[in-house]
Design a protein around this motif. Structure first.
Motif, PDB file in Angstrom:
ATOM      1  N   PHE A 138      -7.016 -17.183 -48.651  1.00 19.69           N
ATOM      2  CA  PHE A 138      -5.819 -16.516 -48.378  1.00 19.69           C
ATOM      3  C   PHE A 138      -4.624 -17.017 -48.818  1.00 19.69           C
ATOM      4  CE2 PHE A 138      -8.613 -16.527 -43.918  1.00 19.69           C
ATOM      5  CZ  PHE A 138      -8.712 -15.199 -44.108  1.00 19.69           C
ATOM      6  N   GLU A 139      -4.729 -17.085 -50.090  1.00 21.90           N
ATOM      7  CA  GLU A 139      -3.480 -17.402 -50.887  1.00 21.90           C
ATOM      8  C   GLU A 139      -2.186 -16.612 -50.538  1.00 21.90           C
ATOM      9  OE1 GLU A 139      -6.433 -17.249 -52.386  1.00 21.90           O
ATOM     10  OE2 GLU A 139      -6.950 -19.202 -53.494  1.00 21.90           O
ATOM     11  N   ILE A 140      -1.084 -17.323 -50.970  1.00 16.48           N
ATOM     12  CA  ILE A 140       0.048 -16.537 -50.716  1.00 16.48           C
ATOM     13  C   ILE A 140       0.709 -15.967 -52.199  1.00 16.48           C
ATOM     14  CG2 ILE A 140       2.692 -16.794 -50.217  1.00 16.48           C
ATOM     15  CD1 ILE A 140       1.570 -18.825 -48.183  1.00 16.48           C
ATOM     16  N   ALA A 141       1.072 -14.771 -52.153  1.00 17.96           N
ATOM     17  CA  ALA A 141       1.428 -14.208 -53.817  1.00 17.96           C
ATOM     18  C   ALA A 141       2.832 -13.321 -53.526  1.00 17.96           C
ATOM     19  CB  ALA A 141       0.402 -13.562 -54.224  1.00 17.96           C
ATOM     20  N   ASP A 142       3.321 -13.026 -54.831  1.00 19.96           N
ATOM     21  CA  ASP A 142       4.594 -12.287 -54.530  1.00 19.96           C
ATOM     22  C   ASP A 142       4.232 -10.765 -54.556  1.00 19.96           C
ATOM     23  OD1 ASP A 142       6.456 -14.162 -54.720  1.00 19.96           O
ATOM     24  OD2 ASP A 142       6.626 -14.081 -56.795  1.00 19.96           O
ATOM     25  N   VAL A 143       4.732  -9.891 -53.763  1.00 21.92           N
ATOM     26  CA  VAL A 143       4.567  -8.651 -53.885  1.00 21.92           C
ATOM     27  C   VAL A 143       5.733  -8.150 -54.660  1.00 21.92           C
ATOM     28  CG1 VAL A 143       4.418  -6.425 -52.741  1.00 21.92           C
ATOM     29  CG2 VAL A 143       3.512  -8.599 -51.496  1.00 21.92           C
TER      30      VAL A 143
ATOM     31  N   VAL B 152       9.634 -10.291 -51.498  1.00 20.83           N
ATOM     32  CA  VAL B 152       8.508  -9.766 -50.355  1.00 20.83           C
ATOM     33  C   VAL B 152       7.235 -10.593 -50.869  1.00 20.83           C
ATOM     34  CG1 VAL B 152       7.141  -7.932 -49.519  1.00 20.83           C
ATOM     35  CG2 VAL B 152       9.595  -7.634 -50.416  1.00 20.83           C
ATOM     36  N   ARG B 153       6.647 -11.445 -50.019  1.00 20.56           N
ATOM     37  CA  ARG B 153       5.320 -12.204 -50.410  1.00 20.56           C
ATOM     38  C   ARG B 153       4.399 -11.962 -49.311  1.00 20.56           C
ATOM     39  NH1 ARG B 153       5.486 -17.841 -51.955  1.00 20.56           N
ATOM     40  NH2 ARG B 153       4.714 -16.860 -53.825  1.00 20.56           N
ATOM     41  N   GLY B 154       3.300 -12.242 -49.630  1.00 17.58           N
ATOM     42  CA  GLY B 154       2.111 -11.759 -48.810  1.00 17.58           C
ATOM     43  C   GLY B 154       0.782 -12.776 -48.915  1.00 17.58           C
ATOM     44  N   ILE B 155       0.066 -12.732 -47.571  1.00 18.15           N
ATOM     45  CA  ILE B 155      -1.278 -13.634 -47.751  1.00 18.15           C
ATOM     46  C   ILE B 155      -2.224 -12.811 -48.046  1.00 18.15           C
ATOM     47  CG2 ILE B 155      -2.883 -15.134 -45.963  1.00 18.15           C
ATOM     48  CD1 ILE B 155      -0.403 -15.777 -44.497  1.00 18.15           C
ATOM     49  N   ARG B 156      -2.863 -13.068 -49.047  1.00 17.06           N
ATOM     50  CA  ARG B 156      -4.042 -12.276 -49.577  1.00 17.06           C
ATOM     51  C   ARG B 156      -5.191 -12.267 -48.721  1.00 17.06           C
ATOM     52  NH1 ARG B 156      -3.559 -10.981 -55.149  1.00 17.06           N
ATOM     53  NH2 ARG B 156      -2.363 -12.561 -56.249  1.00 17.06           N
ATOM     54  N   GLY B 157      -5.913 -11.159 -48.542  1.00 23.72           N
ATOM     55  CA  GLY B 157      -7.023 -11.199 -47.820  1.00 23.72           C
ATOM     56  C   GLY B 157      -6.998 -10.221 -46.501  1.00 23.72           C
ATOM     57  N   ASN B 158      -8.061  -9.562 -46.179  1.00 28.98           N
ATOM     58  CA  ASN B 158      -8.444  -8.819 -45.237  1.00 28.98           C
ATOM     59  C   ASN B 158      -8.289  -9.552 -43.707  1.00 28.98           C
ATOM     60  OD1 ASN B 158      -8.783  -6.706 -43.339  1.00 28.98           O
ATOM     61  ND2 ASN B 158     -10.916  -6.393 -44.244  1.00 28.98           N
ATOM     62  N   LEU B 159      -7.252 -10.031 -43.226  1.00 22.81           N
ATOM     63  CA  LEU B 159      -7.151 -10.776 -42.019  1.00 22.81           C
ATOM     64  C   LEU B 159      -7.603 -10.189 -41.027  1.00 22.81           C
ATOM     65  CD1 LEU B 159      -3.670 -12.368 -42.471  1.00 22.81           C
ATOM     66  CD2 LEU B 159      -5.612 -13.038 -43.231  1.00 22.81           C
ATOM     67  N   SER B 160      -7.449  -8.672 -40.907  1.00 25.13           N
ATOM     68  CA  SER B 160      -7.791  -8.085 -39.513  1.00 25.13           C
ATOM     69  C   SER B 160      -9.444  -8.179 -39.352  1.00 25.13           C
ATOM     70  CB  SER B 160      -7.432  -6.647 -39.724  1.00 25.13           C
ATOM     71  OG  SER B 160      -8.048  -5.871 -40.841  1.00 25.13           O
TER      72      SER B 160
ATOM     73  N   PHE C 265      -3.125  -7.391 -49.397  1.00 23.15           N
ATOM     74  CA  PHE C 265      -2.569  -8.395 -48.405  1.00 23.15           C
ATOM     75  C   PHE C 265      -2.661  -8.034 -46.952  1.00 23.15           C
ATOM     76  CE2 PHE C 265      -0.152  -8.576 -52.439  1.00 23.15           C
ATOM     77  CZ  PHE C 265       0.097  -9.772 -52.486  1.00 23.15           C
ATOM     78  N   GLY C 266      -2.927  -8.807 -46.165  1.00 23.00           N
ATOM     79  CA  GLY C 266      -3.324  -8.745 -44.619  1.00 23.00           C
ATOM     80  C   GLY C 266      -1.898  -8.792 -43.891  1.00 23.00           C
ATOM     81  N   LEU C 267      -0.870  -9.604 -44.555  1.00 25.86           N
ATOM     82  CA  LEU C 267       0.289  -9.924 -44.042  1.00 25.86           C
ATOM     83  C   LEU C 267       1.349  -9.993 -44.767  1.00 25.86           C
ATOM     84  CD1 LEU C 267       0.513 -12.339 -41.069  1.00 25.86           C
ATOM     85  CD2 LEU C 267       2.176 -12.372 -42.640  1.00 25.86           C
ATOM     86  N   LEU C 268       2.329  -9.223 -44.786  1.00 27.75           N
ATOM     87  CA  LEU C 268       3.628  -9.210 -45.544  1.00 27.75           C
ATOM     88  C   LEU C 268       4.847  -9.760 -45.069  1.00 27.75           C
ATOM     89  CD1 LEU C 268       2.281  -5.981 -46.749  1.00 27.75           C
ATOM     90  CD2 LEU C 268       2.894  -7.500 -48.613  1.00 27.75           C
ATOM     91  N   ALA C 269       5.769 -10.337 -45.944  1.00 26.71           N
ATOM     92  CA  ALA C 269       6.979 -10.957 -45.093  1.00 26.71           C
ATOM     93  C   ALA C 269       8.180 -10.641 -46.382  1.00 26.71           C
ATOM     94  CB  ALA C 269       6.758 -12.101 -44.662  1.00 26.71           C
TER      95      ALA C 269
END
Ligand code: ASP
Length: 592
Positions: free
Chosen positions: A329-334, A344-352, A403-407
């Protein structure tokens, strides 16, 4: 049956002369309650311990008492009905009363063997009882020996810590802590020539970094400060020729409390002359490998050397300078807006796949509160199974399904928030206890302990008032290749500092120190803008021909908490302060 109230000193002298087992030497017992086995049948023994609430089976039948001490439980059988008075007194003893008995070891009938107890094959037929100390308080909680899910509120445990300490879990933690510290002492003194030196805790106030506790003196104008660490003393020891120093040091810091902080804590403090960062890393790795080998006897030895990661990569990919590498679940730039602080950055992976939308939203809210980031909107994108968060009023469109979550929002806030969400997800999925391989993205993540050195920290950072502060402490040396920046761009200087992180917990920090007094003075005066005269003692020692030196401190409470997988530091400290910094047992601090 004889019943005596006071055991004489002579008995103690007699017993301790004839004993071999180490936990019984010098004590008024022949055996602990955890050691008698079938091979001991027929022996006469003296046992001491606590009695639980006793239930008498019928008026005349034998009385069974599971006598407990810190080593186990031994079943006592009181058969002798001729002395009914003793039997009655035993049956009416309040729980947690202390008795001492004499008797002989007998084999239990086959049908009565208790496989769950290490002493389950035997029982002790009691000949005499000494009622040593009858408990006379109403127990605030029950002491169960199987206490995996001990349901008692921590405040109550801390108020009655002497009882709480009797529990198996606390016994295990404190006894292991003692073994670990003695293994470290042995490693450092016997194998590597370190010298243990105690330094003062009553110190003077200096601008070392943390807020100190002040101690009034008889002179109403003069105060001591409790040492926040032995940093300045250990450097002066280097000037004094104690070239390999260590100490289990008590440190005191009057700072915001968190689950992993105590106002009073213990560091394994180390300092060496003529060393570089590699030498310090090797030393710490070897200390830990020694503990793992000799005390924990873990099947999986520590993998040395530990990995290293730059501060920049840690904050970029994990949103924190203490990343937990047991899961992905690393964080990366979108996307990143050029010339703008927005990202805009996101947490990689299928969190759902692991969390429902509601669960995820709850974690986001918790993380926002903990990191002080105000969330504008939260939106669930059904087609991509991902959650989108907006901080402030940044407009952004995101369409990446990895990304499972973006901010979106100011870059540092986005990273901080995502970093916290990531670690809450880790906790939520019980990754702190047991790593599910499916969630990991690297081989490294399959290990139980993920140690990591974080390197290349900035030497200085900006404080809350916009001034320059030391990222760690003002004695850390700059990287030699960055020294030229001192005059015109100090914020770009990298420090010769390293942090040790394990499973997302910072367990140590150290550095190569400044040994050039002029450079130290310049940093204090010109960069940090503090009164350098308060460090006269240190500056003079550097000017006296102080060898180059460096060192590190490991948070010993934190390290132990990781080793025993404790929920809180308080579970590895005998008498800790509560969550809000109070001693609930002695009710301090108190008014005078
Ligand atoms: N004195 C530092 C601290 O307490 C550790 C060190 O640099 O050795 O964090």
């Amino acid at each position: 049956m004889a019943c005596f109230r006071k055991a004489g000193f002579d008995l103690c002298r007699q017993l301790s002369r004839t004993l071999s087992s180490s936990v019984n030497s010098f004590a008024l017992r022949s055996h602990s309650c955890g050691e008698l086995r079938a091979g001991d049948v027929g022996k006469r023994v003296t046992l001491c311990g606590w009695v639980p609430r006793i239930r008498k089976l019928g008026k005349k039948g034998p009385l069974f008492i599971p006598l407990r001490d810190s080593y186990g439980i031994t079943q006592l059988v009181v058969n002798d009905q001729s002395d009914n008075e003793v039997s009655e007194s035993l049956a009416s003893l309040p729980p947690e009363s202390v008795i001492s008995i004499k008797g002989f070891v007998a084999k239990r009938p086959d049908s009565m063997v208790n496989k769950a107890l290490s002493t389950g094959e035997i029982e002790v037929q009691v000949e005499s009882v000494d009622f040593v100390n009858e408990s006379s308080i109403a127990l605030p909680f029950q002491l169960s020996s199987t206490d995996e899910s001990f349901p008692v509120h921590e405040d109550l445990r801390l108020q009655h810590r002497y009882l709480d300490l009797r529990r198996e879990e606390m016994q295990r933690n404190l006894r292991l802590r003692s073994k670990v510290s003695s293994a470290i002492r042995h490693f450092l003194t016997s194998l590597h020539g370190f010298v243990e030196v105690e330094t003062p805790t009553l110190f003077r106030r200096t601008s070392e970094g943390a807020r100190e506790f002040l101690v009034p003196t008889r002179d109403p104008e003069k105060f001591y400060a409790l040492a926040q660490s032995p940093q300045q003393f250990k450097q002066m020891l280097m000037a004094g020729g104690i070239d390999r120093y260590f100490q289990f040091a008590r440190c005191y810091r009057d700072e915001d409390l968190r689950a992993d902080r105590q106002p009073e804590f213990t560091q394994l403090d180390l300092e060496l002359s003529f060393v570089d960062m590699g030498g310090i890393m090797n030393l710490v790795e070897e200390i830990l490998a020694h503990i793992w080998r000799t005390v924990l006897k873990e099947e999986e030895p520590l993998q040395l050397p530990f990995q290293q990661m730059s501060y920049e990569e840690a904050t970029n990919s994990y949103g924190t300078d203490k990343p937990d590498l047991r899961f992905g679940f690393e964080i990366a730039d979108v996307s990143n807006w050029e010339d703008s602080d927005l990202a805009v950055r996101g947490i990689r992976g299928n969190l759902s796949a692991f969390l429902s939308r509601e669960e995820l939203e709850k974690l986001v809210e918790k993380a926002a509160e903990e990191t002080n980031v105000t969330i504008g909107t939260m939106k669930w994108n059904k087609s991509q199974d991902s959650l989108t968060i907006r901080i402030g009023d940044t407009e952004c469109s995101m369409s990446n399904t990895t990304f499972g979550l973006l901010a979106s929002g100011p870059r540092d806030k986005v990273s901080r928030l995502l970093g916290r969400i990531r670690s809450l997800i880790g906790n939520r999925l019980s990754l702190t206890k047991n790593v599910d391989n499916e969630l990991t993205t690297s081989d490294a993540g399959k290990r139980k302990y993920e140690f990591l050195w974080v390197v290349n920290f900035p030497l200085f950072s900006i404080d809350d008032e916009g001034g320059v502060k030391s990222t760690h402490h003002p004695f850390t040396a700059p990287h030699s290749s960055d020294e030229a920046l001192l005059d015109y761009d100090p914020l770009k200087i990298r420090g010769q500092h390293i942090d040790l992180v394990v499973n997302g917990v910072e367990v140590g920090g150290g550095s190569i120190r400044i040994h050039d007094a002029d450079q130290q003075e310049k940093i204090l005066r010109d960069v940090l803008k503090v009164d350098a005269t308060q460090f006269d003692h240190l500056l003079r020692s550097l000017r006296s021909g102080c060898p180059p030196h460096g060192g590190i401190a490991l948070g010993f409470d934190r390290l132990m908490a990781v080793i025993v997988e404790a929920a809180s530091l308080r579970d590895v400290v005998a008498f800790p302060k509560s969550f809000n910094g109070r001693d609930l047992l002695t009710k301090s601090p108190s008014t005078l």
